[in-house]
Design a protein around this motif. Sequence first.
Motif, PDB file in Angstrom:
ATOM      1  N   GLU A  47       0.805  -1.215   0.000  1.00 22.96           N
ATOM      2  CA  GLU A  47       0.000   0.000   0.000  1.00 22.96           C
ATOM      3  C   GLU A  47       0.843   1.273   0.000  1.00 22.96           C
ATOM      4  OE1 GLU A  47      -4.408   0.242   1.561  1.00 22.96           O
ATOM      5  OE2 GLU A  47      -2.985   0.412   3.206  1.00 22.96           O
ATOM      6  N   GLN A  48       1.811   1.319  -0.894  1.00 27.74           N
ATOM      7  CA  GLN A  48       2.607   2.528  -1.063  1.00 27.74           C
ATOM      8  C   GLN A  48       2.055   3.428  -2.166  1.00 27.74           C
ATOM      9  OE1 GLN A  48       5.121   3.041   1.236  1.00 27.74           O
ATOM     10  NE2 GLN A  48       4.172   1.162   2.002  1.00 27.74           N
ATOM     11  N   GLY A  49       1.220   2.862  -3.050  1.00 29.47           N
ATOM     12  CA  GLY A  49       0.717   3.634  -4.171  1.00 29.47           C
ATOM     13  C   GLY A  49      -0.675   3.208  -4.584  1.00 29.47           C
ATOM     14  N   ILE A  50      -0.775   2.492  -5.720  1.00 31.40           N
ATOM     15  CA  ILE A  50      -2.064   2.223  -6.348  1.00 31.40           C
ATOM     16  C   ILE A  50      -2.982   1.372  -5.482  1.00 31.40           C
ATOM     17  CG2 ILE A  50      -1.304   0.149  -7.578  1.00 31.40           C
ATOM     18  CD1 ILE A  50      -3.764   2.909  -8.784  1.00 31.40           C
ATOM     19  N   ARG A  51      -2.437   0.606  -4.547  1.00 29.88           N
ATOM     20  CA  ARG A  51      -3.321  -0.185  -3.672  1.00 29.88           C
ATOM     21  C   ARG A  51      -4.279   0.711  -2.893  1.00 29.88           C
ATOM     22  NH1 ARG A  51      -1.976  -5.547  -0.063  1.00 29.88           N
ATOM     23  NH2 ARG A  51      -3.919  -5.592   1.103  1.00 29.88           N
ATOM     24  N   LYS A  52      -3.936   1.976  -2.752  1.00 29.52           N
ATOM     25  CA  LYS A  52      -4.844   2.913  -2.080  1.00 29.52           C
ATOM     26  C   LYS A  52      -6.161   3.064  -2.839  1.00 29.52           C
ATOM     27  CE  LYS A  52      -1.052   5.557  -0.004  1.00 29.52           C
ATOM     28  NZ  LYS A  52      -0.366   6.873   0.047  1.00 29.52           N
ATOM     29  N   ALA A  53      -6.189   2.622  -4.098  1.00 34.33           N
ATOM     30  CA  ALA A  53      -7.461   2.619  -4.841  1.00 34.33           C
ATOM     31  C   ALA A  53      -8.525   1.841  -4.087  1.00 34.33           C
ATOM     32  CB  ALA A  53      -7.255   2.019  -6.237  1.00 34.33           C
ATOM     33  N   LEU A  54      -8.094   0.797  -3.383  1.00 35.93           N
ATOM     34  CA  LEU A  54      -9.034  -0.052  -2.647  1.00 35.93           C
ATOM     35  C   LEU A  54      -9.614   0.662  -1.435  1.00 35.93           C
ATOM     36  CD1 LEU A  54      -6.927  -3.343  -2.838  1.00 35.93           C
ATOM     37  CD2 LEU A  54      -8.942  -2.770  -4.201  1.00 35.93           C
ATOM     38  N   ASN A  55      -9.098   1.865  -1.138  1.00 32.29           N
ATOM     39  CA  ASN A  55      -9.618   2.646  -0.011  1.00 32.29           C
ATOM     40  C   ASN A  55     -10.850   3.445  -0.388  1.00 32.29           C
ATOM     41  OD1 ASN A  55      -9.294   3.496   2.766  1.00 32.29           O
ATOM     42  ND2 ASN A  55      -8.668   5.500   1.986  1.00 32.29           N
ATOM     43  N   LEU A  56     -11.255   3.427  -1.664  1.00 34.04           N
ATOM     44  CA  LEU A  56     -12.448   4.172  -2.057  1.00 34.04           C
ATOM     45  C   LEU A  56     -13.624   3.801  -1.145  1.00 34.04           C
ATOM     46  CD1 LEU A  56     -13.833   6.081  -4.132  1.00 34.04           C
ATOM     47  CD2 LEU A  56     -14.472   4.009  -5.404  1.00 34.04           C
ATOM     48  N   GLY A  57     -14.255   4.805  -0.573  1.00 32.64           N
ATOM     49  CA  GLY A  57     -15.393   4.583   0.321  1.00 32.64           C
ATOM     50  C   GLY A  57     -15.019   4.261   1.748  1.00 32.64           C
ATOM     51  N   HIS A  58     -13.731   4.040   2.010  1.00 33.79           N
ATOM     52  CA  HIS A  58     -13.340   3.528   3.312  1.00 33.79           C
ATOM     53  C   HIS A  58     -12.925   4.595   4.322  1.00 33.79           C
ATOM     54  CE1 HIS A  58     -13.600  -0.299   1.316  1.00 33.79           C
ATOM     55  NE2 HIS A  58     -13.266  -0.938   2.411  1.00 33.79           N
ATOM     56  N   THR A  59     -12.430   5.743   3.865  1.00 35.65           N
ATOM     57  CA  THR A  59     -12.081   6.785   4.836  1.00 35.65           C
ATOM     58  C   THR A  59     -13.341   7.230   5.581  1.00 35.65           C
ATOM     59  OG1 THR A  59     -10.212   7.519   3.500  1.00 35.65           O
ATOM     60  CG2 THR A  59     -11.056   9.054   5.154  1.00 35.65           C
ATOM     61  N   ALA A  60     -14.381   7.572   4.824  1.00 28.59           N
ATOM     62  CA  ALA A  60     -15.658   7.908   5.463  1.00 28.59           C
ATOM     63  C   ALA A  60     -16.329   6.662   6.025  1.00 28.59           C
ATOM     64  CB  ALA A  60     -16.577   8.604   4.464  1.00 28.59           C
ATOM     65  N   GLY A  61     -16.222   5.547   5.314  1.00 27.44           N
ATOM     66  CA  GLY A  61     -16.883   4.317   5.737  1.00 27.44           C
ATOM     67  C   GLY A  61     -16.392   3.818   7.080  1.00 27.44           C
ATOM     68  N   HIS A  62     -15.072   3.842   7.288  1.00 31.60           N
ATOM     69  CA  HIS A  62     -14.549   3.401   8.586  1.00 31.60           C
ATOM     70  C   HIS A  62     -14.976   4.344   9.704  1.00 31.60           C
ATOM     71  CE1 HIS A  62     -11.113   0.652   6.942  1.00 31.60           C
ATOM     72  NE2 HIS A  62     -12.231  -0.018   7.150  1.00 31.60           N
TER      73      HIS A  62
END
Length: 351
Positions: A225-240
Amino acid sequence: MEKQKIIISQDLCQSLTQAIDEVKHDLLFVLCDETTERLCLPVIKDFDCMTGAQLITIPATDSHKTLESLSHVWSELQRMGATRHSLMVNLGGGMVTDLGGFAASTFKRGIPYINIPTTLLSMVDASVGGKTGINFGGLKNEIGVFNNARSVILDTTFLRTMDHENICSGYAEMLKHGLINNEQMWAELLNFSLEFKVESLESLGRMVAESVAVKQRIVTEDPTEQGIRKALNLGHTAGHAFESLALERKPVLHGYAVAWGLIVELYLSCVKTNFPQDKMRQTVAFIKENYGRMDISCDDYPHLIELMHHDKKNQGNSINFTLLGGIGDIRINQTATEDEIKDALDFYREC
């Protein structure tokens, strides 16, 4: 990290036998929660490859994804004579695969493990990608490590045991994968009925395989999770943040919180990165129809923003979001002001 094999199983006995045979081990352990012990363990317990396997059971639901449950697993492994050459099979949903993976990764400085996810959410999200951990201090997945399972065995037969809410929970992560992948996948997901029927299992199984492939491609490119894997965080900052707030009131399923987080972050995408409003509104309509919404007020905004500040992907004092410029047009490392976040929360409440 150990290389992780994803097995889309058509014959669970054969798949599990092969996965176990590929790992040299002295003792075999199976971790379940109370629900999967009752509903899912009977599916595999009489396989020849499970002969002599020792069972460890923890309480069900994410509220037990705790240091206490983790300590219980370590204690049971120690009591039953596990060594650093033992093997653990995690049979369950995301709570079991997350906690079990962390327990295996830390016991004797790490023993190998296999995941058999039994919920839709754990098939498309929690069991793939090497993230392990527990909740701590009121925050989701606060403590953990990256460490891949040796194998992840996906068998949609287990979905027959699931209720509607848990199907919806897992499907939210599939919807996220569609949003970060392409319009064809996104459109198919919006047109699928979540009133699950057994005859839908074949179509759902194919969509699960496609969803897992999206995540696996991204994780392989960026395992820590240094770069593009952060794509999987879509919806998760607010979601968490929604999920952590719910833990203080009445816990909600992870996928519901992610779906609500997608509303907030697609709104921010429209405002900040020109995501098409028509696609945002189509997605929001699907979420509204299938997930309802969490009852929040303006008074909750400061606490929700405080919880967003705890997100592990933040840098400095900024709140980090993954946003979209369009379907499949991923914009990582985006920030938003508190006023912009409050506007997005207003939209969430009013939409």
